[in-house]
Every structure is written in structure tokens, then in C-alpha cells.
Design an enzyme around this catalytic site. Structure first.
Site, short mmCIF file in Angstrom:
data_model
loop_
_atom_site.label_atom_id
_atom_site.label_comp_id
_atom_site.label_asym_id
_atom_site.label_seq_id
_atom_site.Cartn_x
_atom_site.Cartn_y
_atom_site.Cartn_z
CB SER A 201 -6.65 6.53 -17.30
OG SER A 201 -5.49 6.97 -17.16
CG HIS A 229 -10.50 5.60 -20.39
ND1 HIS A 229 -10.40 4.41 -20.11
CD2 HIS A 229 -8.98 6.04 -20.37
CE1 HIS A 229 -9.10 3.93 -19.62
NE2 HIS A 229 -8.51 4.96 -19.77
CE LYS A 259 -8.04 2.50 -22.79
NZ LYS A 259 -7.09 1.53 -21.80
C1 LIG Z 1 -5.94 7.50 -21.89
C2 LIG Z 1 -5.23 6.31 -22.74
N1 LIG Z 1 -4.56 6.52 -23.75
C3 LIG Z 1 -4.12 5.64 -24.53
C4 LIG Z 1 -4.03 4.22 -23.81
C5 LIG Z 1 -3.57 3.22 -24.69
O1 LIG Z 1 -4.44 2.50 -25.39
P1 LIG Z 1 -4.00 0.92 -25.65
O2 LIG Z 1 -4.28 -0.03 -24.61
O3 LIG Z 1 -4.93 0.62 -26.76
O4 LIG Z 1 -2.60 0.99 -25.95
C6 LIG Z 1 -4.73 4.06 -22.56
C7 LIG Z 1 -4.81 2.78 -21.79
O5 LIG Z 1 -4.45 1.59 -22.00
C8 LIG Z 1 -5.40 5.12 -22.02
O6 LIG Z 1 -5.93 4.97 -20.70
#
Ligand SMILES: Cc1ncc(COP(=O)(O)O)c(C=O)c1O
Length: 415
Positions: A201, A229, A259
Site C-alpha cells: 500500500s 489494492h 477501494k
Molecule cells: C492492504 C490492505 N489491506 C486491508 C485494508 C483494510 O481494508 P478496509 O479499508 O476495507 O478495512 C487496507 C486499507 O484500508 C489495505 O491497504
């Protein structure tokens, strides 16, 4: 009296955060998430209207009329909330329809949804692994993976970022430790899980799925990838990392609906038995109220939209290629990943902050990411692109970024 106890609990941490420049505040958007926004900006001289190069809504689906209409109709049909946990009364037709659609989209037997991607990671890892198990985690994995590992109480081996040799070394070390501490055990009882972001990320680079699959086979461990992502972004039709590489899937594919899908929720897709297991064992699935049925319906509609419009995914990928090539042509060292996250490493924390502020004054919102989110001295502008950025937007952005980086003094003036 009460207040002074509360102050004790909170003040020191807040003071320390302020002192180390890590105190968090939120920016306020006065318009919906889109390629162009209205920002309530605290930076003097910055216009309200900004081009947004900071969104996770990669396909820019949040404002499409037919998708908003479909969600509004789902509210009228299903009400505002679910009223219960999935295992009590919360499970409604839109939840099951969404899970069937995710399984189809990901090419898996079945899927299960959670209220967020964070909850999907925490619940899945802690359900699958316990204190006698071993987890191998990339050093740049997302916080929700790290929290899931902590909750599981498994023994965690962190391997160097995307370093497959280091991963194999970690697996060998773990097996040795396992056999030493449990002499009565045989190597067959060793239970290991490799877990990695599919797209990292903060760096935007990809996990090496083909090699990871080989390693899991060789060492007889499981593989879980987090496609937060990657879903809607990678592969010709946005199916994710396996489609990008044209290879097999991980044992456990996790993702978020918040996302590129532009709704809310997390999911796991895989074999039917894995999904049955998570429905029975994942505490962040069991002990929480189900997502609102209209949110499930919205995620479902948006996912179907992605399936029907692969050209939207292509548009995003074309934008990424154009923007990165444009920056590279000006001598910026931008990685060659096809993901929609483009790190522009500045190094110095203060300089990155000042460049980000200078860009905001030009009408361009690109956040500076600093320690502790990334390593000290590796501060960066983290640009993320949308399918609907026009060539004019991207050309403007590239010009302003290059000028701010090449002329840091003038970009600092007045900030
Ligand atoms: C790699 C990754 N996994 C999980 C999440 C968590 O997802 P959510 O925003 O739906 O809780 C995120 C970002 O928020 C992320 O960047």
C-alpha cells in the site's frame, strides 16, 4: 477527578505525537470522492478545487448515477440497517448474492464477506492460526495483517520485503525451531502460513505470486494474499494478482470492497470448506452486526459493473502507464509496477511535507507519507490514480510535481 485520570491515559501519548510530528488530523472534503474535489483546506492560498491524486476509489465508481440509484433502491427495499449478526437475523438476500458474485468474480468456489477489509484480515488470520502455528509475513504488510497475526498468537517470522530467499530462510528457521521445541512431533505436523499484500500500500509494488506458489508447494505451507489494492486494478479484467500473472490462485484470497469497488466491506474467497470454516470460526465475522443490506447490494452492483466494463480497468491501467512514463521521462525514479499506487520518494520528511503543501496550492492533492508509516528518511509523495483522470489532469499533475521537486526552494516559499 475522572478527568485527571483520563488526562493521564491520553495526554502523554498525544504530547509525544505532537513532539514527533506524528499527531494525526483529518482533512475535510466538501464534495464526494471523485477525480476532482472540493477541499476544506487549511493551507493558506490553496484553492478549494483540487485534482485528487490520493484516492483508493481507483475506478471512480462512487458517483456513477446508475450505481447510486441502485443503492438508493436497495435502501428503499431493505431499510437502513441489517438488525442482526449474520448468524442471527442479519443475513439477507443481498449478502448472499454479493458473496456468490465475489466467488464468481474471483473464480473461486465460494466467498464470505466481513464488514471491512480490516476485519477480514483480523478474523481470518486469527481463525486459521493459533499459538502452535507459524506465520511468515512480508515486512511491509498492512497493519490489519499485523494485527491479525498478533491476535492469533502464532509465532511470526517477518521476512524482508518481497525477498523470496529470505522467506525460504525464515521457513527453514521456523521448521528447525519447531522440531527442537517439540521433539515428539514430526515435520508433518508443522503448520505454516505465508501472508502478503498483493499490492503493497505504500510502495505500490506487487507480491511475486508465481514464486510464492512454488515456495508454498515446496515447503507445504499455506498462502494468503490481500488483494485490497489489486481487485479491480490488476489483470486485464481487474480480477487481481493471479490474472495479472496468469498463474494459479493463493489458498486464501482476501480483499476489500471499499477501494476500487467503491462500497464497503471485506471478503475472503476460496474453497467452500475454507468459507464454511470462517463462518464458524472467524470472530470478526460472528460477533458483529451484518453490514447494511443496501451496502451489500451496492457492492454487488458495483462488482457487476466492473465485470461489464473491463474498459474501465484498461482506462486506469493506461493512465498509470502514461503518468509513470511522463514522470520517468523527466528523470524521476518511479517504479515500474502496474498498480495504481505511485510512490515518488523524496527522502527528507520536512521536504516531502513542503512539496505536498506547495502542490496543494497549485490545486493538486497528493499526500506526503512519512515515518512511522514508512521508514525514516523514505518520506514520499504517494500518488494514486483513477480511471477518470484525464490526460490533461495527469499532464498538469506531472508538470507541477516535477517543477516542485526540481525547484524545492520556490515551492517552499510562502509555505
Ligand atoms: C492492504 C490492505 N489491506 C486491508 C485494508 C483494510 O481494508 P478496509 O479499508 O476495507 O478495512 C487496507 C486499507 O484500508 C489495505 O491497504
Amino acid at each position: 477527578m475522572q478527568n485527571s485520570i483520563l488526562d493521564k491515559f491520553t495526554k502523554e501519548a498525544l504530547d509525544a505525537a505532537r513532539a514527533s510530528n506524528t499527531y494525526r488530523t483529518m482533512r475535510l472534503l466538501e464534495s464526494p470522492e471523485a477525480a476532482h474535489i472540493e477541499l476544506h483546506t487549511a493551507i493558506e492560498g490553496a484553492p478549494r478545487h483540487q485534482i485528487l491524486l490520493a484516492s483508493n476509489s481507483y475506478l471512480d465508481l462512487a458517483n456513477i448515477g446508475e450505481l447510486k440509484q441502485a443503492m438508493a433502491e436497495a435502501v428503499l427495499e431493505w431499510g437502513t440497517g441489517s438488525g442482526g449478526a449474520r448468524l442471527t437475523t442479519g443475513n439477507k438476500i443481498p449478502h448472499e448474492a454479493l458473496e456468490a458474485e465475489i466467488a464468481k468474480f474471483k473464480g473461486e468456489e465460494a466467498a464470505i464477506t466481513f464488514n471491512t477489509g480490516y476485519m477480514a484480515n483480523v478474523g481470518t488470520i486469527s481463525a486459521l492460526c493459533g499459538k502452535n502455528d507459524f506465520i511468515f509475513s512480508d515486512e511491509l504488510n498492512h497493519a490489519s495483517i499485523i494485527d491479525g497475526i498478533r491476535l492469533s498468537r502464532a509465532k511470526c517470522f517477518v521476512y524482508k520485503h518481497n525477498d523470496m530467499a529470505d522467506l525460504e530462510r525464515a521457513i527453514a528457521d521456523a521448521k528447525k525451531a519447531f522440531l527442537e521445541t517439540a521433539r515428539e512431533q514430526s515435520a508433518e505436523n508443522f503448520r505454516g502460513l505465508i501472508v502478503t499484500d498483493a499490492v503493497f500500500s505504500m510502495d505500490g509494488d506487487l507480491a511475486n505470486l508465481p514464486e510464492l506458489l512454488q515456495i508454498t508447494k515446496k515447503h507445504e505451507v499455506l498462502l494468503m494474499i490481500d488483494e485490497a489494492h489489486a481487485t479491480g486494478v490488476l489483470g486485464r479484467t481487474g480480477r487481481g494478482l493471479a490474472e495479472h500473472y496468469g498463474c494459479a490462485h493463493a489458498d486464501i484470497t482476501l480483499g476489500t470492497l471499499s477501494k476500487a469497488v467503491a462500497a464497503e466491506g471485506g471478503f475472503v474467497a476460496g474453497k467452500q470448506q475454507l468459507i464454511d470454516f470462517l463462518r464458524n470460526k472467524a470472530r470478526s465475522f460472528i460477533f458483529t452486526t451484518a453490514m447494511a443490506p443496501a451496502v451489500a447490494a451496492s457492492a454487488h452492483n458495483n462488482l457487476k459493473f466492473i465485470e461489464a466494463h473491463p474498459e474501465r480497468v484498461q482506462q486506469l491501467q493506461d493512465n498509470v502507464k502514461f503518468f509513470c512514463e511522463r514522470l520517468r521521462s523527466e528523470g524521476l525514479n518511479v517504479p515500474t509496477s502496474p498498480s495504481a499506487i505511485i510512490p515518488i520518494v523524496i527522502g527528507d520528511e520536512a521536504k516531502a511535507m513542503h512539496i505536498s503543501e506547495a502542490l496543494q496550492k497549485e490545486g493538486l492533492l497528493i499526500p506526503a507519507i512519512r515515518y512511522p508509516t514508512v521508514a525514516k528518511g523514505a518520506a514520499r509523495l504517494r500518488a494514486s490514480l483513477m480511471a477518470t483522470h484525464t490526460r490533461k489532469d495527469l499532464e498538469f499533475a506531472a508538470k507541477k510535481i516535477i517543477s516542485a521537486i526540481n525547484n524545492p526552494v520556490s515551492s517552499l516559499r510562502g509555505t
